[in-house]
Design an enzyme around this catalytic site. Structure first.
Site, PDB file in Angstrom:
ATOM      1  N   GLN A 278     -46.046  80.439 -13.489  1.00  0.00           N
ATOM      2  CA  GLN A 278     -46.627  79.218 -14.051  1.00  0.00           C
ATOM      3  C   GLN A 278     -46.791  78.257 -12.891  1.00  0.00           C
ATOM      4  O   GLN A 278     -45.809  77.914 -12.236  1.00  0.00           O
ATOM      5  CB  GLN A 278     -45.708  78.643 -15.135  1.00  0.00           C
ATOM      6  CG  GLN A 278     -46.013  77.199 -15.539  1.00  0.00           C
ATOM      7  CD  GLN A 278     -47.417  77.009 -16.122  1.00  0.00           C
ATOM      8  OE1 GLN A 278     -47.954  77.892 -16.798  1.00  0.00           O
ATOM      9  NE2 GLN A 278     -48.046  75.880 -15.825  1.00  0.00           N
TER      10      GLN A 278
ATOM     11  N   GLY B 292     -48.048  76.610 -24.788  1.00  0.00           N
ATOM     12  CA  GLY B 292     -48.929  77.261 -25.748  1.00  0.00           C
ATOM     13  C   GLY B 292     -49.944  78.088 -24.979  1.00  0.00           C
ATOM     14  O   GLY B 292     -50.150  79.271 -25.234  1.00  0.00           O
ATOM     15  N   GLY B 293     -50.536  77.427 -24.026  1.00  0.00           N
ATOM     16  CA  GLY B 293     -51.522  78.116 -23.202  1.00  0.00           C
ATOM     17  C   GLY B 293     -51.612  77.476 -21.848  1.00  0.00           C
ATOM     18  O   GLY B 293     -51.203  76.331 -21.659  1.00  0.00           O
TER      19      GLY B 293
ATOM     20  N   GLU C 112     -54.529  77.314 -18.652  1.00  0.00           N
ATOM     21  CA  GLU C 112     -55.951  77.590 -18.420  1.00  0.00           C
ATOM     22  C   GLU C 112     -56.230  78.302 -17.102  1.00  0.00           C
ATOM     23  O   GLU C 112     -57.169  77.938 -16.397  1.00  0.00           O
ATOM     24  CB  GLU C 112     -56.718  76.273 -18.499  1.00  0.00           C
ATOM     25  CG  GLU C 112     -56.400  75.228 -17.390  1.00  0.00           C
ATOM     26  CD  GLU C 112     -55.248  74.271 -17.704  1.00  0.00           C
ATOM     27  OE1 GLU C 112     -54.354  74.635 -18.497  1.00  0.00           O
ATOM     28  OE2 GLU C 112     -55.258  73.167 -17.133  1.00  0.00           O
TER      29      GLU C 112
ATOM     30  N   HIS D  78     -59.044  75.189 -26.699  1.00  0.00           N
ATOM     31  CA  HIS D  78     -58.513  74.218 -25.734  1.00  0.00           C
ATOM     32  C   HIS D  78     -58.515  74.814 -24.309  1.00  0.00           C
ATOM     33  O   HIS D  78     -59.080  74.218 -23.380  1.00  0.00           O
ATOM     34  CB  HIS D  78     -57.093  73.802 -26.138  1.00  0.00           C
ATOM     35  CG  HIS D  78     -56.447  72.848 -25.189  1.00  0.00           C
ATOM     36  ND1 HIS D  78     -56.420  71.493 -25.396  1.00  0.00           N
ATOM     37  CD2 HIS D  78     -55.810  73.051 -24.000  1.00  0.00           C
ATOM     38  CE1 HIS D  78     -55.800  70.903 -24.381  1.00  0.00           C
ATOM     39  NE2 HIS D  78     -55.410  71.830 -23.525  1.00  0.00           N
ATOM     40  N   GLU D  79     -57.924  75.963 -24.156  1.00  0.00           N
ATOM     41  CA  GLU D  79     -57.836  76.547 -22.808  1.00  0.00           C
ATOM     42  C   GLU D  79     -59.226  76.890 -22.270  1.00  0.00           C
ATOM     43  O   GLU D  79     -59.499  76.723 -21.080  1.00  0.00           O
ATOM     44  CB  GLU D  79     -56.911  77.766 -22.793  1.00  0.00           C
ATOM     45  CG  GLU D  79     -55.482  77.516 -23.307  1.00  0.00           C
ATOM     46  CD  GLU D  79     -54.787  76.282 -22.748  1.00  0.00           C
ATOM     47  OE1 GLU D  79     -55.120  75.861 -21.626  1.00  0.00           O
ATOM     48  OE2 GLU D  79     -53.908  75.726 -23.452  1.00  0.00           O
TER      49      GLU D  79
ATOM     50  N   HIS E 196     -60.976  73.904 -20.803  1.00  0.00           N
ATOM     51  CA  HIS E 196     -60.570  73.587 -19.428  1.00  0.00           C
ATOM     52  C   HIS E 196     -61.490  74.248 -18.393  1.00  0.00           C
ATOM     53  O   HIS E 196     -61.471  73.850 -17.224  1.00  0.00           O
ATOM     54  CB  HIS E 196     -59.133  74.054 -19.166  1.00  0.00           C
ATOM     55  CG  HIS E 196     -58.067  73.074 -19.583  1.00  0.00           C
ATOM     56  ND1 HIS E 196     -58.002  71.791 -19.107  1.00  0.00           N
ATOM     57  CD2 HIS E 196     -57.000  73.218 -20.414  1.00  0.00           C
ATOM     58  CE1 HIS E 196     -56.934  71.173 -19.625  1.00  0.00           C
ATOM     59  NE2 HIS E 196     -56.311  72.020 -20.425  1.00  0.00           N
TER      60      HIS E 196
ATOM     61  N   GLU F 152     -56.673  66.668 -19.523  1.00  0.00           N
ATOM     62  CA  GLU F 152     -56.262  66.998 -20.892  1.00  0.00           C
ATOM     63  C   GLU F 152     -57.003  66.216 -21.975  1.00  0.00           C
ATOM     64  O   GLU F 152     -57.302  66.765 -23.033  1.00  0.00           O
ATOM     65  CB  GLU F 152     -54.750  66.815 -21.030  1.00  0.00           C
ATOM     66  CG  GLU F 152     -53.931  67.770 -20.146  1.00  0.00           C
ATOM     67  CD  GLU F 152     -54.184  69.249 -20.389  1.00  0.00           C
ATOM     68  OE1 GLU F 152     -54.708  69.620 -21.464  1.00  0.00           O
ATOM     69  OE2 GLU F 152     -53.860  70.047 -19.480  1.00  0.00           O
TER      70      GLU F 152
ATOM     71  N   ASP G 265     -44.704  66.401 -14.738  1.00  0.00           N
ATOM     72  CA  ASP G 265     -44.499  66.853 -16.108  1.00  0.00           C
ATOM     73  C   ASP G 265     -44.323  65.712 -17.098  1.00  0.00           C
ATOM     74  O   ASP G 265     -44.607  65.841 -18.280  1.00  0.00           O
ATOM     75  CB  ASP G 265     -43.205  67.675 -16.151  1.00  0.00           C
ATOM     76  CG  ASP G 265     -43.471  69.089 -16.580  1.00  0.00           C
ATOM     77  OD1 ASP G 265     -44.543  69.590 -16.210  1.00  0.00           O
ATOM     78  OD2 ASP G 265     -42.615  69.663 -17.261  1.00  0.00           O
TER      79      ASP G 265
END
Ligand code: BES
Ligand code: ZN
Length: 634
Positions: free
Chosen positions: A168, A297-298, A300, A324-325, A328, A347, A406
Site C-alpha cells: 500500500q 475499501g479500494g 486506485e 470511485h476507484e 481516480h 478525493e 492520513d
C-alpha cells in the site's frame, strides 16, 4: 524535516493549449490565463527529496520476494535528470537496509548518508552524484516490518494454501519498500523484474500477466508517468478472468466466479466515465480483489485497482466503490494533488465523479441514495472535527505540516469536496460544468495541481466568463459546510425513515411489513441509522430476529448494525462481531467499532480481547489507528 520547492513550468503546460483539438468542443475555452511570473512555488512537507534540483524520471526494480524472511531484496535503478547540475541527490527511505549505491555503469560504490529517522517520514538518503550522472542504482532489502507491505500466511488467505504479499503506497509508504523521491510533485515511469516462489503470480500497477509463469519470473512496464504513491505490487495464488474488452479481475481461484458476477457492469462504468471526461488513458482497467485484511475499501493503483473482498456482497450492491476507484483514473492519477494538503483535489473530485458514473449506469434515484449516505457521514464528522483540537481540518485546503497525511482522510476531503463541485454544477448548469471539468483534466493531465491553481482555473474558465458569483473562498478556506450547499435528498430514504419511526410502536418485526428483498443495501443502512434513540435491547432483538442483520454477510450492513448494537448494549452481536473484526481489516469498519467499544469499561475489555486475536491479521495502516484508540502497547 527538509522542505523543498520548485517551479512548475506553467508556460510549457499552457503552451499545449493553443494546439489542443479539444478547445473547440468547450464553451469555456480557450484558456491562456496563468502567468508564468505568478507560477506557484510548490512544496511538499512530507518528502526530503530535492526534486527541484535533480529528479528521478524512471525507476527499474529488480526484486526477489522472500516469504520466509518477509523481505524484498534486490535493487532499484533510478534514471535521473539533473536540472541544476548538483552533486547530491536526496531520496526518501524508511527502514530499508542499503547494501551499496553505484552510479551509471560503474561497479564501485559511491558515498551516501542516511539522515535522522522519523517514525512517519523515514529518513533522507543523500547520495553523492556527479553533474553528468545519469543512473543511480541502490542495492537494498526492505525491512520485515515495512509499513507498506503485508505478508500473509496461507491461513490468512481465501485458499489457505499459499502465502500472499501486497503493498500500500499512499500516502508516504512507498518509501518503506523502495528508496525513491516519494512526493506527488513529480511523476515517474517504471519497469520491474519480480522473482516470486513457484506457483505464485505477481501483479503491479502496470501492464500485467494473466497467467502464472513457469519459473516465478515476471516483467512489468508502466509507460505512463505516475506519482510514486501509485507504485504497487501484489503476489499470491492469483487467477484472472475477463470482464469486458478492457476490463478484468484478479483474485484467488476460490473467489474468482463471485468476483466476475459482482463486477458485471465495470466495462459500462468505464464507458460512462469516458463519455463525461474523455478517453481512459491507462490502457486496461483491471481489479484485484485482495484478502480481507486490506486496510482500505479500494486503492486506485493505475491499471489495477486494489479492492477489499468486503464489496463482494453477492448482490452487486457495493460496486460504487469500483466507480470511485475508476474515477481516480481522471482525478488523482491523471491530475494529481500536488501535496497532501490538496488531498481534496483527489478525493472530492473522485466522489463527485463516482456519483456521476453511478447516476449514468444505475439512475438518479440510486445515486441520490449513495450521496445521502455519504452526506450523513459528513454531517457527523464535520461536527466532531469542529468540536476537536483541529477545527481547521474542516477546510478543504489543509495544513498537514508535521502531521501524518492520513489525518486528511476525512469526509471533508471526500464529501465536502464533492458537494463543493455539486454546488458549482448547480450554479453553472451541467452544460457548462461538464465541459469545464473535462477541460480541467485535458489541460492538466499528467501534472500536479494545487488548490490555488484549481481556484484560478475555476475563476478564469467557469465563474468569470459566465458571470457567476460564488463563495469559493468560504468553501475552501472556511470551516464547516457553507449555507449554499446543494440539498442532498432521497425520496426512497424518506420512505425508509417512515418505517424506522414505527420500530418503537410495533411488537414484532413482521408488523413493519418489509421483506429483506424489498430494499437495497443502502436502504438497509439508512434504516439501521434511523433506529430511534428510544428503541431498547428488546427492539434490537426483534429486528435481528426478523432481518438477521448480525450475520447477514453484507459488511456495510453488519458494521452499521454492530455500531448501534454496542450503543444500545445489545450483546448478542458479540460473537458475530468478533468474527467480523478478526477477519476484516478494513479500517473504515474497524475504527468506529473499536472507538464505540472503548467508551465503556466493559466495552474496552471486550475490544482488547478481540484485538489480541485480530491484530495479527491487520495491515500496519489499521493497527496504527487501532493501537491508538486502545492505547495498545506491543
Ligand atoms: N485513495 C483512497 C485510499 C487512500 C486515501 C489510501 C488516503 C491512503 C491514503 C481510495 O481511493 C479511497 O478513497 N478509498 C475509499 C473508497 C470509498 C470512498 C468508496 C475507502 O477505502 O474506503
Ligand atoms: Zn479515493
Amino acid at each position: 524535516m527538509n522542505k523543498f520547492s520548485f517551479f512548475i513550468s506553467i508556460s510549457g503546460l499552457f503552451g499545449l493549449v493553443s494546439c489542443s483539438g479539444n478547445a473547440s468542443e468547450s464553451a469555456v475555452l480557450p484558456i491562456d490565463t496563468v502567468q508564468t511570473d505568478s507560477a506557484p512555488v510548490l512544496e511538499d512537507d512530507h518528502s526530503y527529496s530535492n526534486v527541484h534540483d535533480v529528479y528521478s524520471k524512471h525507476l527499474h526494480l529488480d526484486l526477489a520476494v522472500d516469504f520466509e524472511r518477509k523481505v524484498l531484496s534486490g535493487s532499484v535503478v533510478h534514471t535521473i535528470e539533473n536540472v541544476n547540475g548538483v552533486t547530491e541527490m536526496v531520496f526518501d527511505m524508511n527502514d530499508e537496509a542499503i547494501q551499496k549505491i553505484t552510479l551509471d555503469d560503474d561497479t564501485a560504490a559511491t558515498a551516501y548518508t542516511i539522515g535522522e529517522d522519523d517514525e512517519l517520514l523515514g529518513s533522507a538518503l543523500t547520495v553523492q552524484i556527479k553533474p553528468e550522472t545519469k543512473k543511480v542504482t541502490i542495492y537494498y532489502e526492505s525491512d520485515p516490518g515495512s509499513n507498506s507491505l503485508q505478508w500473509l500466511t496461507p491461513q490468512q488467505t481465501a485458499g489457505k494454501k499459499h502465502p500472499y504479499l501486497y503493498t500500500q503506497g499512499q500516502a508516504v509508504l512507498t518509501r518503506t519498500w523502495i528508496p525513491c523521491q516519494d512526493t506527488p510533485l513529480k511523476r515517474i515511469t517504471y519497469s520491474a523484474h519480480i522473482k516470486t516462489p513457484a506457483n505464485l503470480m505477481a501483479v503491479m500497477s502496470a501492464d500485467n500477466p494473466t497467467e502464472k509463469s513457469k519459473d516465478g519470473n515476471y516483467s512489468f512496464d508502466m509507460p505512463q508517468p505516475i506519482p510514486t504513491y501509485l507504485i504497487a505490487l501484489a503476489v499470491g495464488d492469483l487467477s484472472f478472468a475477463t470482464l469486458g474488452e478492457r476490463t478484468g479481475v484478479y483474485t484467488e481461484p476460490v473467489m474468482l466466479s463471485k468476483c466476475v458476477y459482482e463486477f458485471v457492469d465495470v466495462e459500462k462504468m468505464v464507458i460512462a466515465a469516458e463519455e463525461l471526461y474523455g478517453e481512459y488513458k491507462w490502457g486496461r482497467y483491471d481489479i484485484i480483489v485482495l484478502p480481507p485484511s486490506f486496510p482500505f475499501g479500494g486503492m486506485e493503483n493505475p491499471k489495477l485497482t486494489f479492492a477489499t473482498p468486503t464489496i463482494i456482497s453477492g448482490d452487486r450492491s457495493l460496486v460504487s466503490l469500483i466507480a470511485h476507484e475508476l474515477a481516480h483514473s481522471w482525478s488523482g492519477n491523471l491530475v494529481t494533488n500536488a501535496t497532501w494538503d490538496d488531498f481534496w483535489l483527489n478525493e472530492g473530485f473522485t466522489v463527485y465523479i463516482e456519483n456521476r458514473i453511478m447516476e449514468k449506469v444505475y439512475g438518479k434515484e440510486y445515486s441520490d441514495m449513495l450521496l445521502s449516505i455519504e452526506y450523513q457521514e459528513l454531517e457527523n464528522e464535520n461536527e466532531d472535527i469542529l468540536a476537536g483540537s483541529h477545527p481547521e481540518d474542516t477546510h478543504l485546503k489543509l495544513n498537514l505540516d508535521g502531521r501524518d497525511p492520513d489525518e486528511g482522510m476525512t469526509s471533508i476531503a471526500y464529501v465536502k469536496g464533492a458537494l463543493f463541485l455539486k454546488t458549482l454544477e448547480a450554479a453553472a448548469g451541467r452544460d457548462k460544468f461538464d465541459p469545464f471539468l473535462k477541460s480541467y483534466f485535458d489541460l492538466h493531465e499528467f501534472q500536479p495541481v494545487t488548490t490555488e491553481m484549481f481556484v484560478e482555473f475555476l475563476n478564469k474558465n467557469l465563474l468569470e466568463p459566465n458571470n457567476i458569483e460564488f463563495n469559493t473562498d468560504e468553501w475552501i478556506y472556511g470551516e464547516g459546510i457553507p449555507e449554499n450547499c446543494v440539498a442532498v435528498e432521497s425520496d426512497r430514504f424518506d420512505k425508509v425513515s417512515e418505517k424506522a419511526a414505527l420500530i418503537t410502536s410495533v411488537n414484532s418485526g413482521a408488523e413493519l411489513n418489509v421483506k429483506k428483498t424489498d430494499w437495497s443495501t443502502q436502504e438497509w443502512m439508512h434504516f439501521i441509522r434511523q433506529i430511534p434513540a428510544e428503541a431498547d435491547v428488546t427492539k434490537m432483538e426483534m429486528l435481528d430476529n426478523e432481518f438477521n442483520f448480525s450475520t447477514c454477510g453484507n459488511a456495510e450492513i453488519m458494521s452499521e448494525w454492530y455500531l448501534v448494537s454496542i450503543q444500545k448494549g445489545y450483546d448478542k452481536i458479540n460473537k458475530p462481531m468478533e468474527d467480523f473484526l478478526v477477519t476484516v481489516g478494513r479500517r473504515k469498519f474497524l475504527q468506529p467499532l473499536y472507538e464505540e467499544l472503548a467508551k465503556t469499561e466493559s466495552g474496552m475489555a471486550l475490544a482488547k480481547k478481540i484485538y489480541t486475536k485480530a491484530r495479527p491479521n491487520y495491515h500496519s495502516v489499521s493497527t496504527g489507528t487501532i493501537d491508538e484508540i486502545l492505547s495498545w502497547e506491543e
